[in-house]
Design an enzyme around this catalytic site. Structure first.
Site, short mmCIF file in Angstrom:
data_model
loop_
_atom_site.label_atom_id
_atom_site.label_comp_id
_atom_site.label_asym_id
_atom_site.label_seq_id
_atom_site.Cartn_x
_atom_site.Cartn_y
_atom_site.Cartn_z
N GLU A 155 -10.28 13.76 0.82
CA GLU A 155 -9.20 12.94 1.39
C GLU A 155 -8.49 12.24 0.25
OE1 GLU A 155 -7.78 11.90 4.49
OE2 GLU A 155 -6.63 10.62 3.12
N CYS A 179 -1.62 20.24 13.93
CA CYS A 179 -0.70 19.56 14.85
C CYS A 179 0.70 20.16 14.72
CB CYS A 179 -0.68 18.06 14.59
SG CYS A 179 -0.32 17.63 12.88
N1 SAH Z 1 -9.75 14.65 10.15
C1 SAH Z 1 -9.32 13.28 10.30
C2 SAH Z 1 -7.96 13.00 9.67
C3 SAH Z 1 -6.87 13.97 9.98
S1 SAH Z 1 -5.27 13.41 9.56
C4 SAH Z 1 -9.33 12.85 11.76
O1 SAH Z 1 -9.25 13.67 12.66
O2 SAH Z 1 -9.45 11.66 12.01
C5 SAH Z 1 -4.99 14.19 8.02
C6 SAH Z 1 -5.60 13.43 6.86
O3 SAH Z 1 -5.30 14.16 5.68
C7 SAH Z 1 -5.06 12.02 6.63
O4 SAH Z 1 -6.16 11.17 6.47
C8 SAH Z 1 -4.26 12.13 5.32
O5 SAH Z 1 -4.35 10.97 4.54
C9 SAH Z 1 -4.94 13.28 4.63
N2 SAH Z 1 -4.13 14.11 3.72
C10 SAH Z 1 -2.85 14.51 3.88
N3 SAH Z 1 -2.50 15.37 2.90
C11 SAH Z 1 -3.57 15.51 2.09
C12 SAH Z 1 -3.84 16.28 0.91
N4 SAH Z 1 -2.91 17.07 0.39
N5 SAH Z 1 -5.06 16.19 0.37
C13 SAH Z 1 -6.02 15.39 0.93
N6 SAH Z 1 -5.82 14.64 2.02
C14 SAH Z 1 -4.63 14.71 2.60
#
Ligand code: SAH
Length: 451
Positions: free
Chosen positions: A330, A404
């Protein structure tokens, strides 16, 4: 040349629904998009935006009505940008969402067998499901009003009740609006960048309700009256300061002004909730979505698993209960810290969280560790190519991809399949009833045949 001009009125038959929830019809072979008109309906439409390759029209009068048409539950539906599908009966929404996923996989992913791969949409509560509500507050003729923005604009549509939000959030919104009026709180004026309150965000959790009041300046007026107004519906009040000229709701600085810490129970685990942490907005459907992902991986307890885009660890920690070792990735530092806190809170010791982008971290991790399975849950823009290449280079036999956005899912699914995976099944899960947003859990494997 475009066959349509601005303000021209045409009679159009709608034959499809776009992923943004607009009806689409063809005029002399030319695509015309019209909000609030359903497939099968004929309507008098005024062209408001002609362009070289398509046009956008406005509904003037319905000539025929689809049997699935229903009256919207919300008075603001035709003005507010929050929902797009309240005029479509709920079971037809589920059907339409499945079709959007099938079409995306076919057209953008080249999956000719998409009809056989996509399950029915798993429906949820049609209304009252959102456990998060975020309402901009603006100065409207000298009075602060809370509401929603009109589509693609910052024009405030004042609202007092949002039927897709849960009852607790509506109760909090009502009390909050009462406080704005009674205390004559100045609303934010975006053009002049002046005023006090610019947003109110509410989140219902398993043990209470958090109210986050966002101000433009450092000061929050009439705090005592605010606490008195919200007590009984909110159990935690946070003041967030967002001084920027920005579209982002929250600023970096938050002060807790009243109440108890909040927690959310998900998949039998407990998560800390802060004003900044991301959690899905539909609690029950999120649990079902996560369960689909976990089940698809068929874990026995011996596996090493990666959870890419792990947020505060909602999926990683559920995986940790069923696997030998889990690596979460993350890029938001605070989310990683929350994920570590959540692991400790649940007594989980076999999950480790890496801070960084998936495209940077996963390629390195797969060189050091042999993963049996990988979960992907990227934002709307999908996965970077380097992230997908890392999944392909890993030893993972199974992948669960939560998406999504059907368009980026289809693009990424194609890459995974070119890299040796097989798309086993795609399941739309309705997390956002009445809106056109579509969530889906898609499973891939390198060891089995599709259904
Ligand atoms: N799986 C979790 C979060 C999903 S939302 C849940 O269901 O609660 C997508 C997440 O990816 C967010 O926390 C965002 O901060 C993170 N994110 C977005 N782009 C990213 C990237 N390139 N590398 C790592 N994390 C990323």
């Amino acid at each position: 040349m475009a066959p349509l001009t601005r303000n021209q009125e045409i009679v159009l038959t709608i034959d499809g629904l776009t992923s943004e929830g607009q009806g689409v019809g063809r005029y002399e072979g030319f695509a015309v998009f019209v909000p609030f008109v359903l497939p099968g309906e004929e309507a008098l439409v005024r062209i408001i935006k002609p362009s070289a390759s398509y046009a956008v029209g406005k509904l003037i009068e319905l000539k025929t009505e689809a049997p699935e048409r229903v009256g919207p539950a919300c008075d603001a539906f035709f003005k507010c940008g929050g929902c797009q599908l309240q005029h479509l009966e709920y079971s037809a929404q589920l059907f339409a969402k499945r079709q959007i996923l099938v079409d995306a996989l076919k057209r953008l992913g080249g999956f000719d067998n998409a009809e056989a791969l996509v399950t029915d949409t798993l429906g949820g509560q049609a209304y009252g499901y959102r456990n998060k509500g975020s309402f901009p507050v603006r100065d409207v003729d000298g009075v602060a009003r809370a509401g929603m923005f009109a589509p693609r604009s910052h024009r405030l549509i004042p609202i007092m009740r949002c039927p897709i939000a849960c009852g607790e959030i509506n109760a909090a919104l009502e009390r909050f609006c009462g406080w704005l009026a009674d205390e004559k709180i100045p609303g934010y004026d975006e053009d002049k960048h002046r005023g006090v309150v610019r947003h109110a965000a509410f989140r219902k959790t398993t043990n209470g309700l958090m109210a986050v009041i966002v101000t433009a300046g450092n000061e929050l007026l009439k705090k005592r009256a605010l606490i008195d107004a919200l007590e009984g519906v909110a159990t935690n009040i946070v003041h967030n300061i967002n001084p920027g000229r920005t579209n982002t709701v929250l600023g970096k600085r938050s002060v807790s002004i009243w109440g108890e810490p909040l927690e959310e129970e998900l998949s039998g685990l407990t998560f800390v909730v802060s004003d900044q942490s991301f959690l899905q907005v539909n609690h029950d459907q999120a649990q079902r979505l996560y369960a689909l992902a976990l089940d698809a991986l068929e874990l026995t307890g011996n596996e090493t698993v990666a959870d890419a885009y792990s947020g505060v660890g909602t999926i990683a920690l559920a995986l940790a209960k069923r696997a030998r070792r889990v690596a979460g990735i993350e890029y938001i530092k605070e989310a990683v810290a929350d994920a570590e806190k959540n692991a400790a809170l649940n007594g989980i010791e076999n999950a480790r969280f890496y801070e960084g982008t998936v495209e940077a971290v996963l390629p390195t991790l797969v060189k050091q560790t042999r993963f049996d399975a990988i979960v992907l849950d990227p934002p709307r823009k999908g996965c970077e190519r380097a992230a997908l290449d890392a999944v392909i280079a890993s030893g993972a036999k199974k992948v669960a991809y939560i998406s999504c956005n059907p368009a980026t899912l289809a693009r990424d699914a194609k890459i995974l399949c070119e890299g040796g995976f097989t798309l086993v099944k795609a399941s739309p899960v309705d997390m956002f009833s009445q809106s056109s947003h579509l969530e889906a859990m898609t499973s891939f494997c390198r060891c089995c045949n599709p259904v």
